[in-house]
Write a protein that holds these residues in place. Structure first.
Motif, short mmCIF file in Angstrom:
data_model
loop_
_atom_site.label_atom_id
_atom_site.label_comp_id
_atom_site.label_asym_id
_atom_site.label_seq_id
_atom_site.Cartn_x
_atom_site.Cartn_y
_atom_site.Cartn_z
N LEU A 176 -8.81 -29.24 23.93
CA LEU A 176 -9.60 -28.65 24.85
C LEU A 176 -8.88 -28.76 26.22
CD1 LEU A 176 -13.39 -29.40 24.17
CD2 LEU A 176 -12.23 -27.09 23.84
N ILE A 177 -9.00 -28.11 27.43
CA ILE A 177 -8.61 -28.37 28.57
C ILE A 177 -9.52 -29.15 29.22
CG2 ILE A 177 -8.09 -27.01 30.71
CD1 ILE A 177 -7.51 -24.37 29.03
N GLY A 178 -8.82 -30.14 29.86
CA GLY A 178 -9.62 -31.17 30.75
C GLY A 178 -10.23 -30.53 31.83
N SER A 179 -11.27 -31.39 32.32
CA SER A 179 -11.68 -30.72 33.73
C SER A 179 -12.65 -31.93 34.38
CB SER A 179 -12.71 -29.47 33.32
OG SER A 179 -13.76 -29.44 34.49
N GLU A 180 -12.22 -31.99 35.65
CA GLU A 180 -13.42 -33.19 36.32
C GLU A 180 -14.36 -32.66 36.75
OE1 GLU A 180 -10.61 -32.95 40.34
OE2 GLU A 180 -9.90 -33.39 38.41
N TYR A 181 -14.76 -31.31 36.61
CA TYR A 181 -15.88 -30.73 37.26
C TYR A 181 -17.28 -30.73 36.41
CZ TYR A 181 -13.27 -27.98 40.44
OH TYR A 181 -12.20 -27.34 41.63
N PHE A 182 -16.79 -31.06 35.08
CA PHE A 182 -18.13 -31.13 33.94
C PHE A 182 -18.44 -32.59 33.54
CE2 PHE A 182 -17.09 -26.78 34.27
CZ PHE A 182 -18.06 -26.10 34.28
N ALA A 183 -19.47 -33.09 33.34
CA ALA A 183 -19.78 -34.13 32.90
C ALA A 183 -19.41 -34.66 31.56
CB ALA A 183 -21.31 -34.50 33.01
N SER A 184 -18.70 -33.22 30.82
CA SER A 184 -18.20 -33.54 29.56
C SER A 184 -16.81 -33.85 29.59
CB SER A 184 -18.46 -32.22 28.74
OG SER A 184 -17.72 -31.07 29.50
N ASN A 185 -16.12 -33.71 30.80
CA ASN A 185 -14.85 -33.69 31.03
C ASN A 185 -13.86 -32.67 30.27
OD1 ASN A 185 -15.02 -36.13 32.76
ND2 ASN A 185 -15.05 -37.41 30.88
N TYR A 186 -14.65 -31.52 30.00
CA TYR A 186 -13.79 -30.56 29.45
C TYR A 186 -14.28 -29.24 30.05
CZ TYR A 186 -12.57 -33.96 25.72
OH TYR A 186 -12.20 -35.02 25.03
N ASP A 187 -13.35 -28.30 30.03
CA ASP A 187 -13.63 -26.63 30.46
C ASP A 187 -14.75 -26.22 29.05
OD1 ASP A 187 -13.71 -24.09 30.70
OD2 ASP A 187 -11.57 -24.04 31.23
N PRO A 188 -15.73 -25.69 29.69
CA PRO A 188 -16.61 -25.28 28.30
C PRO A 188 -16.49 -23.89 27.95
CG PRO A 188 -18.08 -25.55 30.52
CD PRO A 188 -16.40 -25.67 30.69
N HIS A 189 -15.55 -22.98 28.59
CA HIS A 189 -15.57 -21.55 28.58
C HIS A 189 -14.63 -21.22 27.12
CE1 HIS A 189 -16.13 -22.25 32.81
NE2 HIS A 189 -16.94 -21.46 32.62
N ILE A 190 -14.85 -21.84 26.00
CA ILE A 190 -14.12 -21.82 24.90
C ILE A 190 -14.04 -20.50 23.97
CG2 ILE A 190 -14.53 -24.27 24.26
CD1 ILE A 190 -16.92 -23.47 22.41
N TRP A 191 -15.17 -19.54 24.44
CA TRP A 191 -15.53 -18.40 23.68
C TRP A 191 -14.08 -17.59 24.20
CZ3 TRP A 191 -18.70 -20.43 27.37
CH2 TRP A 191 -18.51 -19.60 28.43
N PHE A 192 -13.34 -17.78 25.20
CA PHE A 192 -12.16 -16.88 25.64
C PHE A 192 -10.94 -17.13 24.86
CE2 PHE A 192 -14.72 -15.51 29.56
CZ PHE A 192 -14.77 -14.29 29.02
#
Ligand SMILES: [Zn+2]
Length: 303
Positions: free
Chosen positions: A116-132
């Motif tokens: 997954l693509i990492g992200s500091e914006y989300f508490a999960s630490n991952y970019d959630p837009h996986i359907w794309f």
């Protein structure tokens, strides 16, 4: 003692009959986003009752559960949600459901987190837009087939057949989309949208992706962000930018105005479906229809 036992059995017998008569014998499924609702419908078909909480144009980042939603969730046998903190304001509600013995399934658990693509914006630490990423959505399809089969083992052959059928449709979608995108030269593959929903799309189809509002719509774009992105658009000679159906138009309009104020021109290439599908009953109201629509809109505007 014996009498008490008989009374107890009678009582619970009647009680369980009552609750059974309220429900049908079908599995009660609740889903969050329109993308997940569409997918689970394709696999569950007539064998399940399904209630999707979010409609078209609804932003999952900001979505709060209504009282009606809580009732629907409490009556569910199984809840499918995206996870990775996409539904940021529903996390607590799902946790409560877990303690009430309602099965909650984050469809993102289908995917290897290391990819997954990492992200500091989300508490999960991952970019959630996986359907794309259609490959991810294929993995989610298989995952949903497995979860529904565990819930209703007697129907596992039908779920598998529906899943296989859907997987072949997704495979056709990939072929069609690749052909469309290949008609757009690589240097023109720059996608500027209202928020960063398209990173997985960009990774899969070699687009440079820039979202004005960052990964979540919960963070507002500042004046500096707008000015910076306007300069980027002029520098890269981007001829179109895009509105998203689940995000207010004004941020992209402000960006267009900033480009114009610097003596350049950029058109609004259309409205993309990012975090929600189109209206139910329309072509864009399905995942496959949404994907084709987005790609055609993007390619036509950037050509
Ligand atoms: Zn989003």
């Amino acid at each position: 003692m014996k009498r008490i036992t008989i009374i107890t059995i009678l009582f619970f017998g009647i009680f369980s009959c009552k609750t059974d008569s309220k429900k049908t014998d079908k599995l009660n499924v609740v889903t969050t986003t329109t993308m997940i609702t569409d997918l689970v419908k394709n696999i569950g078909g007539d064998l399940i009752n399904i209630e999707g909480l979010m409609g078209s144009g609804v932003d999952p980042h900001l979505y709060k559960a209504s009282e009606g939603d809580v009732t629907k969730l409490a009556n569910a046998d199984i809840i499918f949600y995206n996870g990775l903190h996409l539904e940021g304001k529903l996390v607590e509600v799902f946790e409560k459901m877990g303690t009430q013995n309602i099965k909650t399934v984050a469809v993102s658990d289908a995917i290897d987190k290391n990819t997954l693509i990492g992200s500091e914006y989300f508490a999960s630490n991952y970019d959630p837009h996986i359907w794309f990423d259609i490959t991810y959505w294929e993995q989610v399809t298989q995952f949903v087939v497995n979860k529904l089969s565990e819930a209703v083992p007697s129907e596992k052959d039908t779920f598998k057949a529906n899943g296989d059928n859907y997987l072949s449709q997704l495979n056709n979608l990939k072929t069609e989309i690749n052909a469309t995108i290949n008609s757009l030269p690589k240097e023109k593959r720059i996608l500027v949208t209202a928020h960063d929903a398209f990173n997985y799309f960009g990774k899969a189809f070699e687009f440079e992706v820039v979202g004005l509002q960052g990964l979540s719509t919960a963070t507002e774009a500042g004046v500096q962000d707008v000015q910076k992105l306007a300069a980027f658009i002029i520098d890269k000679k981007v001829n179109a930018i895009f509105v998203e159906s689940s995000v207010p138009k004004r941020t992209i309009e402000a960006l267009q105005a900033a480009v114009k104020s610097k003596g350049h021109d950029v058109t609004i290439g259309g409205t993309l479906y990012s975090d929600a599908l189109g209206n139910a009953g329309t072509v864009e109201g399905t995942y496959i229809g949404m994907f084709k629509y987005n790609v055609n809109t993007i390619v036509n505007a950037l050509k």
